[in-house]
Write a protein that holds these residues in place. Structure first.
Motif, PDB file in Angstrom:
ATOM      1  N   ARG A 185      -8.116 -11.526  -1.863  1.00 44.64           N
ATOM      2  CA  ARG A 185      -9.575 -11.638  -1.870  1.00 44.64           C
ATOM      3  C   ARG A 185      -9.919 -13.129  -1.816  1.00 44.64           C
ATOM      4  O   ARG A 185      -9.715 -13.862  -2.782  1.00 44.64           O
ATOM      5  CB  ARG A 185     -10.184 -11.016  -3.121  1.00 44.64           C
ATOM      6  CG  ARG A 185     -11.712 -11.148  -3.203  1.00 44.64           C
ATOM      7  CD  ARG A 185     -12.226 -10.653  -4.543  1.00 44.64           C
ATOM      8  NE  ARG A 185     -11.930  -9.230  -4.705  1.00 44.64           N
ATOM      9  CZ  ARG A 185     -11.800  -8.640  -5.892  1.00 44.64           C
ATOM     10  NH1 ARG A 185     -11.912  -9.333  -7.009  1.00 44.64           N
ATOM     11  NH2 ARG A 185     -11.550  -7.346  -5.953  1.00 44.64           N
ATOM     12  N   VAL A 187     -12.392 -16.125  -1.861  1.00 49.42           N
ATOM     13  CA  VAL A 187     -13.720 -16.380  -2.409  1.00 49.42           C
ATOM     14  C   VAL A 187     -14.125 -17.814  -2.111  1.00 49.42           C
ATOM     15  O   VAL A 187     -13.415 -18.761  -2.472  1.00 49.42           O
ATOM     16  CB  VAL A 187     -13.760 -16.128  -3.927  1.00 49.42           C
ATOM     17  CG1 VAL A 187     -15.141 -16.481  -4.496  1.00 49.42           C
ATOM     18  CG2 VAL A 187     -13.420 -14.679  -4.241  1.00 49.42           C
ATOM     19  N   ARG A 203     -22.691 -12.255  -4.802  1.00 50.61           N
ATOM     20  CA  ARG A 203     -21.436 -12.083  -4.084  1.00 50.61           C
ATOM     21  C   ARG A 203     -21.687 -11.201  -2.880  1.00 50.61           C
ATOM     22  O   ARG A 203     -22.396 -10.218  -2.950  1.00 50.61           O
ATOM     23  CB  ARG A 203     -20.388 -11.427  -4.987  1.00 50.61           C
ATOM     24  CG  ARG A 203     -19.909 -12.322  -6.118  1.00 50.61           C
ATOM     25  CD  ARG A 203     -19.039 -11.571  -7.085  1.00 50.61           C
ATOM     26  NE  ARG A 203     -17.878 -11.005  -6.408  1.00 50.61           N
ATOM     27  CZ  ARG A 203     -17.058 -10.165  -7.011  1.00 50.61           C
ATOM     28  NH1 ARG A 203     -17.253  -9.795  -8.228  1.00 50.61           N
ATOM     29  NH2 ARG A 203     -16.019  -9.684  -6.355  1.00 50.61           N
ATOM     30  N   ALA A 204     -21.119 -11.572  -1.761  1.00 49.81           N
ATOM     31  CA  ALA A 204     -21.311 -10.786  -0.546  1.00 49.81           C
ATOM     32  C   ALA A 204     -20.089 -10.909   0.331  1.00 49.81           C
ATOM     33  O   ALA A 204     -19.345 -11.872   0.255  1.00 49.81           O
ATOM     34  CB  ALA A 204     -22.542 -11.284   0.214  1.00 49.81           C
ATOM     35  N   ASP A 205     -19.882  -9.914   1.161  1.00 47.79           N
ATOM     36  CA  ASP A 205     -18.813  -9.996   2.139  1.00 47.79           C
ATOM     37  C   ASP A 205     -19.152 -11.098   3.129  1.00 47.79           C
ATOM     38  O   ASP A 205     -20.296 -11.223   3.575  1.00 47.79           O
ATOM     39  CB  ASP A 205     -18.670  -8.670   2.892  1.00 47.79           C
ATOM     40  CG  ASP A 205     -17.476  -8.705   3.820  1.00 47.79           C
ATOM     41  OD1 ASP A 205     -16.377  -8.367   3.357  1.00 47.79           O
ATOM     42  OD2 ASP A 205     -17.657  -9.087   4.992  1.00 47.79           O
ATOM     43  N   THR A 234      -9.853  -9.590   2.261  1.00 50.81           N
ATOM     44  CA  THR A 234     -11.313  -9.476   2.236  1.00 50.81           C
ATOM     45  C   THR A 234     -11.875 -10.847   1.878  1.00 50.81           C
ATOM     46  O   THR A 234     -11.201 -11.649   1.218  1.00 50.81           O
ATOM     47  CB  THR A 234     -11.793  -8.437   1.201  1.00 50.81           C
ATOM     48  OG1 THR A 234     -11.305  -8.807  -0.101  1.00 50.81           O
ATOM     49  CG2 THR A 234     -11.316  -7.043   1.557  1.00 50.81           C
ATOM     50  N   GLN A 235     -13.084 -11.111   2.334  1.00 49.52           N
ATOM     51  CA  GLN A 235     -13.685 -12.430   2.129  1.00 49.52           C
ATOM     52  C   GLN A 235     -15.048 -12.280   1.462  1.00 49.52           C
ATOM     53  O   GLN A 235     -15.823 -11.392   1.806  1.00 49.52           O
ATOM     54  CB  GLN A 235     -13.827 -13.161   3.465  1.00 49.52           C
ATOM     55  CG  GLN A 235     -12.496 -13.343   4.187  1.00 49.52           C
ATOM     56  CD  GLN A 235     -12.670 -14.011   5.543  1.00 49.52           C
ATOM     57  OE1 GLN A 235     -13.772 -14.300   5.969  1.00 49.52           O
ATOM     58  NE2 GLN A 235     -11.557 -14.253   6.213  1.00 49.52           N
ATOM     59  N   GLU A 236     -15.330 -13.152   0.514  1.00 50.04           N
ATOM     60  CA  GLU A 236     -16.594 -13.116  -0.209  1.00 50.04           C
ATOM     61  C   GLU A 236     -17.163 -14.524  -0.342  1.00 50.04           C
ATOM     62  O   GLU A 236     -16.418 -15.495  -0.426  1.00 50.04           O
ATOM     63  CB  GLU A 236     -16.410 -12.523  -1.610  1.00 50.04           C
ATOM     64  CG  GLU A 236     -15.967 -11.069  -1.614  1.00 50.04           C
ATOM     65  CD  GLU A 236     -15.780 -10.536  -3.016  1.00 50.04           C
ATOM     66  OE1 GLU A 236     -15.875 -11.345  -3.966  1.00 50.04           O
ATOM     67  OE2 GLU A 236     -15.542  -9.328  -3.160  1.00 50.04           O
ATOM     68  N   GLY A 250     -15.035 -13.545  -9.740  1.00 52.85           N
ATOM     69  CA  GLY A 250     -14.395 -12.829  -8.644  1.00 52.85           C
ATOM     70  C   GLY A 250     -12.989 -12.365  -8.943  1.00 52.85           C
ATOM     71  O   GLY A 250     -12.376 -11.664  -8.141  1.00 52.85           O
TER      72      GLY A 250
END
Length: 286
Positions: A185, A187, A203-205, A234-236, A250
């Protein structure tokens, strides 16, 4: 590919040190590398004069024996849980941060116990952050429940920044995730302008965020994704007043939090040392 470089663990006689050693041993067992358990004695006890030995020989001997017992107990705990790995122990002269960085100069990782298990929270925070600033390899502070070990379910959180994330940190995160089959992940903590101060963390994609605050394109991150294509990522993006807050938030459900500290200018380096210091004290995971 196996990495034969040793993992170094600093122990101090606390339960936290043994937990750190067992966590490191679980990684060593998976990687196929040896583990070196280290206890640091104050320099005045390690390099003591003959005159001092005569005057305080019994006291010095007891302290040295206690140090040896700390190391032996940790080595025994590792051997009982992971009998197939090569583990050894040693006692070295302080100061603590310098000594651990020196022993770990050819290691793949230095692992330390949870700060509350050392000489005191502030002292331990300073030691951990100082080791991270001196070491030539990744430094991990073992935090979280003592029964949690590496797995293939919980994510590895990687702090990504627009100034250029440390290549070593990015590659270390991806290598760990690849070995244990864990997801990444990524962040990016976007620090808002003064007009945005005080807003609630968002927080958002990354794919849904456009313009200012979007996930930066970082060469090391892109290269790692190509090198480890099987790792799910995944990216945030998080808008917050301090990077440490975003990264800690996160990583609540994470098994590992990875941030870089090297390769920056003096001002930016100071900022990231501050982030590292806060995370050592407040991260919910290693």
């Amino acid at each position: 590919m196996a990495d034969s470089r040793k993992i170094v663990v600093g122990v101090d006689g606390s339960r936290a040190g043994v937990v750190a050693a067992l966590w490191a041993a679980s990684v060593a067992d998976k990687v196929g590398c040896p583990i070196r358990i280290v206890h640091v004695l104050p320099e005045d006890l390690y390099r003591v004069s003959a005159e001092m030995v005569i005057k305080q020989g019994a006291v010095i001997a007891r302290k040295r024996d206690a140090a040896r017992a700390i190391v032996d107990d940790a080595v025994a705990a590792v051997g009982q849980r992971h009998p197939n790995i090569s583990s050894s122990g040693t006692i070295v002269a302080g100061p603590t941060s310098t000594a651990l960085a020196r022993v770990g100069r050819d290691a793949q990782m230095i692992v330390l116990g949870h700060p509350r298990g050392l000489d005191g929270p502030m002292s331990a925070l300073s030691i951990a952050a100082d080791v991270a600033s001196r070491a030539s390899c990744p430094v991990l502070v073992r935090r979280g429940p003592s029964w949690q070990y590496p797995d293939n379910k919980r994510p590895v959180v990687l702090g990504v920044d627009a100034d250029g994330s440390s290549e070593q940190a990015v590659m270390s995160a991806f290598e760990y995730a690849d070995r244990f089959g864990a997801p990444i992940r990524a962040v990016h903590a976007h620090l808002p302008d003064d007009s945005d101060r005080g807003r609630t963390l968002r927080r958002a994609d990354a794919s849904s965020v456009a313009g200012e605050g979007a996930m930066p394109s970082v060469d090391a991150f892109v290269a790692a994704r190509h090198r480890f294509p099987k790792v799910q990522v995944t990216q945030e993006v998080a808008r917050v007043n301090h990077r440490a807050h975003a990264l800690a938030a996160g990583s609540v459900d994470a098994q590992l939090l990875v941030v870089g500290t090297h390769g920056r200018g003096r001002v930016t380096e100071t900022l990231y040392r501050s982030t590292t210091h806060r995370l050592v004290g407040h991260s919910p995971c290693p």
